[in-house]
Enzyme design. Structure first.
Site, PDB file in Angstrom:
ATOM      1  N   SER A 116       0.827  -1.220   0.000  1.00 21.38           N
ATOM      2  CA  SER A 116       0.000   0.000   0.000  1.00 21.38           C
ATOM      3  C   SER A 116       0.857   1.264   0.000  1.00 21.38           C
ATOM      4  CB  SER A 116      -0.879   0.004   1.257  1.00 21.38           C
ATOM      5  OG  SER A 116      -1.492   1.259   1.441  1.00 21.38           O
ATOM      6  N   TYR A 142      -2.023   5.436  -4.668  1.00 25.28           N
ATOM      7  CA  TYR A 142      -3.057   6.464  -4.578  1.00 25.28           C
ATOM      8  C   TYR A 142      -2.480   7.689  -5.250  1.00 25.28           C
ATOM      9  CZ  TYR A 142      -6.143   4.086  -1.237  1.00 25.28           C
ATOM     10  OH  TYR A 142      -7.028   3.228  -0.644  1.00 25.28           O
ATOM     11  N   THR A 168      -5.415   2.498  -7.465  1.00 23.15           N
ATOM     12  CA  THR A 168      -6.729   2.312  -6.852  1.00 23.15           C
ATOM     13  C   THR A 168      -7.694   3.370  -7.381  1.00 23.15           C
ATOM     14  OG1 THR A 168      -5.724   1.326  -4.925  1.00 23.15           O
ATOM     15  CG2 THR A 168      -7.947   2.193  -4.628  1.00 23.15           C
ATOM     16  N   LYS A 261      -7.215  -1.063  -9.929  1.00 19.28           N
ATOM     17  CA  LYS A 261      -7.823  -1.819  -8.824  1.00 19.28           C
ATOM     18  C   LYS A 261      -9.088  -1.106  -8.365  1.00 19.28           C
ATOM     19  CE  LYS A 261      -6.944  -3.320  -4.069  1.00 19.28           C
ATOM     20  NZ  LYS A 261      -7.719  -2.389  -3.242  1.00 19.28           N
ATOM     21  N   HIS A 285     -13.052  -2.810  -2.536  1.00 18.43           N
ATOM     22  CA  HIS A 285     -12.232  -2.293  -1.444  1.00 18.43           C
ATOM     23  C   HIS A 285     -12.632  -2.964  -0.116  1.00 18.43           C
ATOM     24  CE1 HIS A 285      -9.472   1.355  -0.994  1.00 18.43           C
ATOM     25  NE2 HIS A 285      -9.537   0.902   0.245  1.00 18.43           N
TER      26      HIS A 285
HETATM   27  C1  LIG Z   1      -7.710  -2.222   6.818  1.00 20.99           C
HETATM   28  C2  LIG Z   1      -7.692  -2.145   5.334  1.00 20.99           C
HETATM   29  C3  LIG Z   1      -6.891  -1.214   4.713  1.00 20.99           C
HETATM   30  C4  LIG Z   1      -6.885  -1.130   3.329  1.00 20.99           C
HETATM   31  N1  LIG Z   1      -6.035  -0.259   2.732  1.00 20.99           N
HETATM   32  C5  LIG Z   1      -5.991  -0.218   1.389  1.00 20.99           C
HETATM   33  C6  LIG Z   1      -5.069   0.630   0.732  1.00 20.99           C
HETATM   34  O1  LIG Z   1      -4.252   1.301   1.357  1.00 20.99           O
HETATM   35  N2  LIG Z   1      -5.115   0.677  -0.611  1.00 20.99           N
HETATM   36  C7  LIG Z   1      -5.994  -0.075  -1.356  1.00 20.99           C
HETATM   37  O2  LIG Z   1      -6.021  -0.004  -2.582  1.00 20.99           O
HETATM   38  N3  LIG Z   1      -6.847  -0.912  -0.748  1.00 20.99           N
HETATM   39  C8  LIG Z   1      -6.868  -0.998   0.586  1.00 20.99           C
HETATM   40  N4  LIG Z   1      -7.711  -1.872   1.198  1.00 20.99           N
HETATM   41  C9  LIG Z   1      -8.561  -2.759   0.377  1.00 20.99           C
HETATM   42  C10 LIG Z   1      -7.836  -4.067   0.080  1.00 20.99           C
HETATM   43  O3  LIG Z   1      -6.784  -3.872  -0.835  1.00 20.99           O
HETATM   44  C11 LIG Z   1      -8.767  -5.117  -0.532  1.00 20.99           C
HETATM   45  O4  LIG Z   1      -9.397  -4.609  -1.664  1.00 20.99           O
HETATM   46  C12 LIG Z   1      -9.804  -5.675   0.441  1.00 20.99           C
HETATM   47  O5  LIG Z   1      -9.323  -5.734   1.753  1.00 20.99           O
HETATM   48  C13 LIG Z   1     -10.237  -7.071  -0.015  1.00 20.99           C
HETATM   49  O6  LIG Z   1     -11.219  -7.579   0.781  1.00 20.99           O
HETATM   50  P1  LIG Z   1     -10.968  -8.647   1.980  1.00 20.99           P
HETATM   51  O7  LIG Z   1     -10.372  -7.860   3.098  1.00 20.99           O
HETATM   52  O8  LIG Z   1     -12.356  -9.113   2.277  1.00 20.99           O
HETATM   53  O9  LIG Z   1     -10.068  -9.727   1.466  1.00 20.99           O
HETATM   54  C14 LIG Z   1      -7.713  -1.984   2.565  1.00 20.99           C
HETATM   55  C15 LIG Z   1      -8.503  -2.943   3.210  1.00 20.99           C
HETATM   56  C16 LIG Z   1      -8.495  -3.050   4.584  1.00 20.99           C
HETATM   57  C17 LIG Z   1      -9.343  -4.101   5.242  1.00 20.99           C
HETATM   58  C1  LIG Z   2      -5.448   5.443   4.041  1.00 16.82           C
HETATM   59  C2  LIG Z   2      -6.658   4.772   3.500  1.00 16.82           C
HETATM   60  C3  LIG Z   2      -7.180   5.497   2.295  1.00 16.82           C
HETATM   61  C4  LIG Z   2      -6.354   3.330   3.295  1.00 16.82           C
HETATM   62  C5  LIG Z   2      -7.497   2.533   2.766  1.00 16.82           C
HETATM   63  O1  LIG Z   2      -7.589   2.317   1.585  1.00 16.82           O
HETATM   64  C6  LIG Z   2      -8.490   1.975   3.636  1.00 16.82           C
HETATM   65  O2  LIG Z   2      -8.504   2.255   4.846  1.00 16.82           O
HETATM   66  O3  LIG Z   2      -9.367   1.251   3.122  1.00 16.82           O
END
Ligand SMILES: Cc1cc2nc3c(=O)[nH]c(=O)nc-3n(C[C@H](O)[C@H](O)[C@H](O)COP(=O)(O)O)c2cc1C
Ligand SMILES: CC(C)CC(=O)C(=O)O
Length: 398
Positions: A116, A142, A168, A261, A285
């Protein structure tokens, strides 16, 4: 209490659900809330999971399944099995060495990690932990309102050895996460975000401007935060478009593939392909952005049908079983990603916990393949799936 001879189970978690239950007891309430939550009524989180239970496997038997090959290739790199790790922010909050442990586990198990932008470890340290650029990792981007800053970051991750940028596209603003608004996430002092340039020395003591924006309860407050953020180039750029953004990113890198994504419709999948994206990740997401969208496996079908094999299609969201991976592949996905399951492993035991999670998914996938008569990923076909008929009795083939 002493164990009897009959108790061979040594209390190691055997399912992703067990890892999740343990993570809940280990993580601080605020951190747990941040990781587990979705937006608004969390309908899409629930839907991500429920959609898998609606898909019914139609197994084939008597097919000599002595050898099961789970190898999957993306951009010419062979991974041991088709489950990688989605990017998630702030992994040091979860435990161990955060992103470094996730990287070590992904390399140890010969799979893909996407780092990330909001990582708590630098992109260079993560590649080092992974054993160098042979790891074939991707970097999640991002795009900032300050394009020069994003251009510098792209050059930096390219030099570090990342093979693709996963841009993303579902986060022009943060989703309405009620839990986060009630218990705000502030990164505790020693932690920082080394891939993001921020000139504010007190940064770690404050919520991010993204999060301040989420707290704004009226338009004036939102405008004020947005303006402050624009000056410092600290927010995701909400003005991104298909026409402008992919060509701009392409100009910044000569070696990295460009992956989008967060696509959830056939219409956007076509624009992505026509706009020159090298791969698509179907993702909502993890239900954290727009609540009320379909599950990702539902969206996967229309995206795969629109893309027609021109670029690889990846998917994430709600995958907690090897059989979920099997179902995604049967629908036409080339590769799957997990977000939260890797974090539950990290909370359990750092690198080892993440490896255990990956091992469970790999073993469950191999077993599902053997029991369904698929010896390799190519033999996992859509005809191996059905859905319950709504207009009668039995299974309708997909
Ligand atoms: C706590 C958390 C933080 C995330 N941060 C990002 C991120 O920084 N950038 C991003 O593109 N997706 C982020 N995501 C989304 C994940 O990349 C992903 O799409 C998602 O967690 C998939 O679903 P799952 O948790 O059910 O496997 C985040 C998801 C979670 C749970
Ligand atoms: C810093 C955030 C934008 C990270 C993220 O993608 C999330 O928390 O789902």
């Amino acid at each position: 209490m002493a164990k009897t001879d009959l108790e061979v189970h040594d209390d190691k978690p055997l399912t992703i659900a067990e890892f999740e239950a343990i993570a809940k007891t280990k993580l601080k309430q605020q951190v747990w809330d941040y990781y587990v939550s979705g937006a608004e009524d969390q309908i899409s989180i629930q839907r991500n999971r429920e959609a898998f239970t609606r898909l019914i496997i139609r197994p084939r038997v008597f097919r000599d399944v002595t050898k099961i090959d789970t190898a999957a290739t993306l951009f010419g790199k062979e991974y041991a099995f088709p489950v990688g790790i989605s990017p998630s922010a702030y992994q040091k909050l979860v435990g161990g060495d955060g992103e470094l442990d996730v990287a070590r586990a992904a390399t140890g198990r010969k799979t893909l990690m996407i780092l990330s932008t909001n990582a708590t470890c630098s992109c260079e340290d993560v590649i080092d932990a992974a054993g160098g650029p042979d790891a074939h990792f991707w970097f999640q981007l991002y795009v900032s309102q300050n394009r020069e800053k994003s251009a510098r970051l792209i050059r930096r991750v390219e030099a570090a050895g990342y093979k693709a940028l996963a841009v993303t596209v579902d986060t022009p603003v943060l989703g309405n996460r009620i839990n986060e608004r009630k218990t705000q996430l502030i990164l505790p002092a020693p932690l920082s975000l080394p891939n993001m340039e921020d000139t504010d020395p007190d940064r770690s003591k404050k919520p991010s401007l993204n999060r301040e924006l989420l707290q704004a309860t009226n338009r004036q407050e939102a405008d004020r935060v947005q303006e402050a953020a624009r000056e410092r180039g600290l927010l995701n750029d909400p003005s991104l478009t298909w026409n402008e953004t992919i060509p701009w990113i392409r100009k910044q890198t000569s070696t990295m593939k460009v992956v989008v994504k967060g696509v959830m419709t056939a219409e956007d999948a076509l624009l992505a392909v026509e706009g020159g994206a090298d791969a698509i990740v179907v993702s909502n997401h993890g239900g954290r952005q727009l609540d009320g969208v379909s599950s990702t496996v539902e969206a996967l079908v229309e995206v795969v049908d629109a893309v027609k094999g021109r670029v690889p299609v990846l998917v994430d969201g709600g995958i907690t079983r090897g059989s979920d991976v099997f179902k995604c592949l049967a629908l036409g996905a080339d590769f799957c990603l997990v977000g939260r399951p890797a974090l539950w492993g990290l909370a359990y035991d750092g690198r080892r916990g993440v490896e255990m999670v990956l091992d469970i998914l790999e073993r469950e996938l191999s077993r599902t393949m053997a029991l369904s008569g698929a010896r390799n990923l190519q033999e996992i076909q859509r005809g191996m799936l059905g859905v319950e008929r709504r207009d009668g009795f039995g299974i309708a083939k997909l």
